[in-house]
Design a protein around this motif. Structure first.
Motif, PDB file in Angstrom:
ATOM      1  N   MET A  95      -8.001 -58.525 -58.023  1.00  0.00           N
ATOM      2  CA  MET A  95      -7.825 -59.691 -57.186  1.00  0.00           C
ATOM      3  C   MET A  95      -6.368 -59.842 -56.800  1.00  0.00           C
ATOM      4  SD  MET A  95      -9.953 -62.760 -58.818  1.00  0.00           S
ATOM      5  CE  MET A  95     -11.651 -62.589 -59.181  1.00  0.00           C
ATOM      6  N   ALA A  96      -6.138 -60.297 -55.605  1.00  0.00           N
ATOM      7  CA  ALA A  96      -4.781 -60.561 -55.144  1.00  0.00           C
ATOM      8  C   ALA A  96      -4.605 -62.066 -54.969  1.00  0.00           C
ATOM      9  CB  ALA A  96      -4.501 -59.820 -53.846  1.00  0.00           C
ATOM     10  N   ARG A  97      -4.309 -62.722 -56.069  1.00  0.00           N
ATOM     11  CA  ARG A  97      -3.997 -64.154 -56.037  1.00  0.00           C
ATOM     12  C   ARG A  97      -2.479 -64.257 -56.003  1.00  0.00           C
ATOM     13  NH1 ARG A  97      -7.988 -64.361 -60.451  1.00  0.00           N
ATOM     14  NH2 ARG A  97      -6.172 -64.584 -61.778  1.00  0.00           N
ATOM     15  N   ILE A  98      -1.953 -64.747 -54.903  1.00  0.00           N
ATOM     16  CA  ILE A  98      -0.514 -64.702 -54.629  1.00  0.00           C
ATOM     17  C   ILE A  98       0.119 -66.076 -54.806  1.00  0.00           C
ATOM     18  CG2 ILE A  98       1.237 -64.125 -52.908  1.00  0.00           C
ATOM     19  CD1 ILE A  98      -0.488 -61.720 -53.837  1.00  0.00           C
ATOM     20  N   TYR A  99       1.217 -66.089 -55.549  1.00  0.00           N
ATOM     21  CA  TYR A  99       2.047 -67.282 -55.675  1.00  0.00           C
ATOM     22  C   TYR A  99       3.379 -66.974 -55.004  1.00  0.00           C
ATOM     23  CZ  TYR A  99       4.930 -70.945 -57.709  1.00  0.00           C
ATOM     24  OH  TYR A  99       5.782 -72.001 -57.886  1.00  0.00           O
ATOM     25  N   VAL A 100       3.806 -67.830 -54.088  1.00  0.00           N
ATOM     26  CA  VAL A 100       5.065 -67.637 -53.371  1.00  0.00           C
ATOM     27  C   VAL A 100       6.169 -68.361 -54.133  1.00  0.00           C
ATOM     28  CG1 VAL A 100       6.289 -67.960 -51.203  1.00  0.00           C
ATOM     29  CG2 VAL A 100       3.840 -67.464 -51.185  1.00  0.00           C
ATOM     30  N   THR A 101       7.176 -67.607 -54.558  1.00  0.00           N
ATOM     31  CA  THR A 101       8.269 -68.183 -55.335  1.00  0.00           C
ATOM     32  C   THR A 101       9.359 -68.739 -54.420  1.00  0.00           C
ATOM     33  OG1 THR A 101       9.511 -66.119 -55.493  1.00  0.00           O
ATOM     34  CG2 THR A 101       7.865 -66.531 -57.196  1.00  0.00           C
ATOM     35  N   GLU A 102      10.175 -69.601 -54.995  1.00  0.00           N
ATOM     36  CA  GLU A 102      11.294 -70.203 -54.268  1.00  0.00           C
ATOM     37  C   GLU A 102      12.541 -69.323 -54.313  1.00  0.00           C
ATOM     38  OE1 GLU A 102      11.218 -73.089 -52.509  1.00  0.00           O
ATOM     39  OE2 GLU A 102       9.077 -73.164 -52.925  1.00  0.00           O
ATOM     40  N   THR A 103      12.659 -68.504 -55.366  1.00  0.00           N
ATOM     41  CA  THR A 103      13.840 -67.654 -55.527  1.00  0.00           C
ATOM     42  C   THR A 103      13.427 -66.203 -55.750  1.00  0.00           C
ATOM     43  OG1 THR A 103      13.946 -67.924 -57.931  1.00  0.00           O
ATOM     44  CG2 THR A 103      15.139 -69.541 -56.583  1.00  0.00           C
ATOM     45  N   MET A 104      14.321 -65.306 -55.396  1.00  0.00           N
ATOM     46  CA  MET A 104      14.055 -63.879 -55.542  1.00  0.00           C
ATOM     47  C   MET A 104      13.930 -63.475 -57.011  1.00  0.00           C
ATOM     48  SD  MET A 104      16.089 -60.655 -53.845  1.00  0.00           S
ATOM     49  CE  MET A 104      16.407 -61.565 -52.377  1.00  0.00           C
ATOM     50  N   GLY A 105      14.658 -64.153 -57.878  1.00  0.00           N
ATOM     51  CA  GLY A 105      14.644 -63.818 -59.295  1.00  0.00           C
ATOM     52  C   GLY A 105      13.312 -64.045 -59.974  1.00  0.00           C
ATOM     53  N   GLU A 106      12.523 -64.980 -59.483  1.00  0.00           N
ATOM     54  CA  GLU A 106      11.210 -65.272 -60.057  1.00  0.00           C
ATOM     55  C   GLU A 106      10.139 -64.269 -59.620  1.00  0.00           C
ATOM     56  OE1 GLU A 106      10.061 -69.682 -60.297  1.00  0.00           O
ATOM     57  OE2 GLU A 106      11.277 -69.479 -58.476  1.00  0.00           O
TER      58      GLU A 106
ATOM     59  N   SER B 190      -2.088 -68.902 -62.533  1.00  0.00           N
ATOM     60  CA  SER B 190      -3.325 -68.234 -62.144  1.00  0.00           C
ATOM     61  C   SER B 190      -3.100 -67.063 -61.186  1.00  0.00           C
ATOM     62  CB  SER B 190      -4.295 -69.231 -61.513  1.00  0.00           C
ATOM     63  OG  SER B 190      -3.779 -69.695 -60.289  1.00  0.00           O
ATOM     64  N   ALA B 191      -1.862 -66.868 -60.754  1.00  0.00           N
ATOM     65  CA  ALA B 191      -1.553 -65.800 -59.799  1.00  0.00           C
ATOM     66  C   ALA B 191      -1.557 -64.433 -60.476  1.00  0.00           C
ATOM     67  CB  ALA B 191      -0.192 -66.056 -59.163  1.00  0.00           C
ATOM     68  N   THR B 192      -1.974 -63.431 -59.719  1.00  0.00           N
ATOM     69  CA  THR B 192      -1.884 -62.058 -60.219  1.00  0.00           C
ATOM     70  C   THR B 192      -0.547 -61.435 -59.844  1.00  0.00           C
ATOM     71  OG1 THR B 192      -2.978 -61.208 -58.226  1.00  0.00           O
ATOM     72  CG2 THR B 192      -4.371 -61.636 -60.156  1.00  0.00           C
ATOM     73  N   LYS B 193       0.132 -62.016 -58.836  1.00  0.00           N
ATOM     74  CA  LYS B 193       1.443 -61.505 -58.416  1.00  0.00           C
ATOM     75  C   LYS B 193       2.267 -62.637 -57.825  1.00  0.00           C
ATOM     76  CE  LYS B 193       1.862 -57.664 -58.896  1.00  0.00           C
ATOM     77  NZ  LYS B 193       2.330 -56.842 -60.002  1.00  0.00           N
ATOM     78  N   ARG B 194       3.546 -62.645 -58.195  1.00  0.00           N
ATOM     79  CA  ARG B 194       4.501 -63.609 -57.627  1.00  0.00           C
ATOM     80  C   ARG B 194       5.334 -62.879 -56.586  1.00  0.00           C
ATOM     81  NH1 ARG B 194       5.118 -64.075 -63.106  1.00  0.00           N
ATOM     82  NH2 ARG B 194       7.236 -63.241 -62.967  1.00  0.00           N
ATOM     83  N   VAL B 195       5.361 -63.409 -55.355  1.00  0.00           N
ATOM     84  CA  VAL B 195       6.090 -62.748 -54.272  1.00  0.00           C
ATOM     85  C   VAL B 195       7.164 -63.662 -53.702  1.00  0.00           C
ATOM     86  CG1 VAL B 195       4.084 -61.347 -53.638  1.00  0.00           C
ATOM     87  CG2 VAL B 195       4.530 -63.449 -52.409  1.00  0.00           C
ATOM     88  N   PHE B 196       8.178 -63.032 -53.131  1.00  0.00           N
ATOM     89  CA  PHE B 196       9.244 -63.740 -52.427  1.00  0.00           C
ATOM     90  C   PHE B 196       9.349 -63.108 -51.058  1.00  0.00           C
ATOM     91  CE2 PHE B 196      13.748 -64.195 -51.213  1.00  0.00           C
ATOM     92  CZ  PHE B 196      13.855 -65.580 -51.284  1.00  0.00           C
ATOM     93  N   PHE B 197       9.283 -63.933 -50.007  1.00  0.00           N
ATOM     94  CA  PHE B 197       9.394 -63.428 -48.653  1.00  0.00           C
ATOM     95  C   PHE B 197      10.871 -63.332 -48.280  1.00  0.00           C
ATOM     96  CE2 PHE B 197       5.087 -65.411 -48.428  1.00  0.00           C
ATOM     97  CZ  PHE B 197       4.395 -64.218 -48.287  1.00  0.00           C
ATOM     98  N   THR B 198      11.276 -62.149 -47.847  1.00  0.00           N
ATOM     99  CA  THR B 198      12.670 -61.864 -47.567  1.00  0.00           C
ATOM    100  C   THR B 198      12.804 -60.997 -46.325  1.00  0.00           C
ATOM    101  OG1 THR B 198      14.721 -61.065 -48.585  1.00  0.00           O
ATOM    102  CG2 THR B 198      12.714 -59.837 -49.100  1.00  0.00           C
TER     103      THR B 198
END
Length: 94
Positions: free
Chosen positions: A1-12, A53-61
């Motif tokens: 599953m691709a449950r995506i959480y969008v982080t506020e910072t690149m470090g997360e 619950s996310a399977t991956k934490r992403v940062f849009f850059t």
């Protein structure tokens, strides 16, 4: 599953993603889905507000800082890796 959480910072983030509008330069074509059950594989993303619950934490850059480029598409049939030989299966679904 691709449950995506969008982080506020690149470090997360676990993965840095660049959003592009041209399909030809994207590594992965992604279709947004409306439920967890439809989020199968790397190409179908369900965005969750719950970090746990996310399977991956992403940062849009930007493209220069990104590990992968993504283009959002309208239908499930269009979604997938642009070049299967260079695909990184499981990048977002684990």
């Amino acid at each position: 599953m691709a449950r995506i959480y969008v982080t506020e910072t690149m470090g997360e983030a676990e993965v840095r993603v660049a959003l592009v509008s041209a399909r030809g330069i994207a590594d992965l074509w992604v279709c947004r889905v409306s439920s967890w059950g439809l989020a199968v594989g790397d190409e179908r993303w369900f965005f969750t507000p719950d970090r746990q619950s996310a399977t991956k934490r992403v940062f849009f850059t930007s493209q220069g800082m990104a590990q992968i480029t993504v283009c959002f598409v309208a239908t499930l049939g269009e979604a997938g890796w642009r070049d299967p030989a260079r695909a990184r299966p499981g990048l977002f679904s684990r």
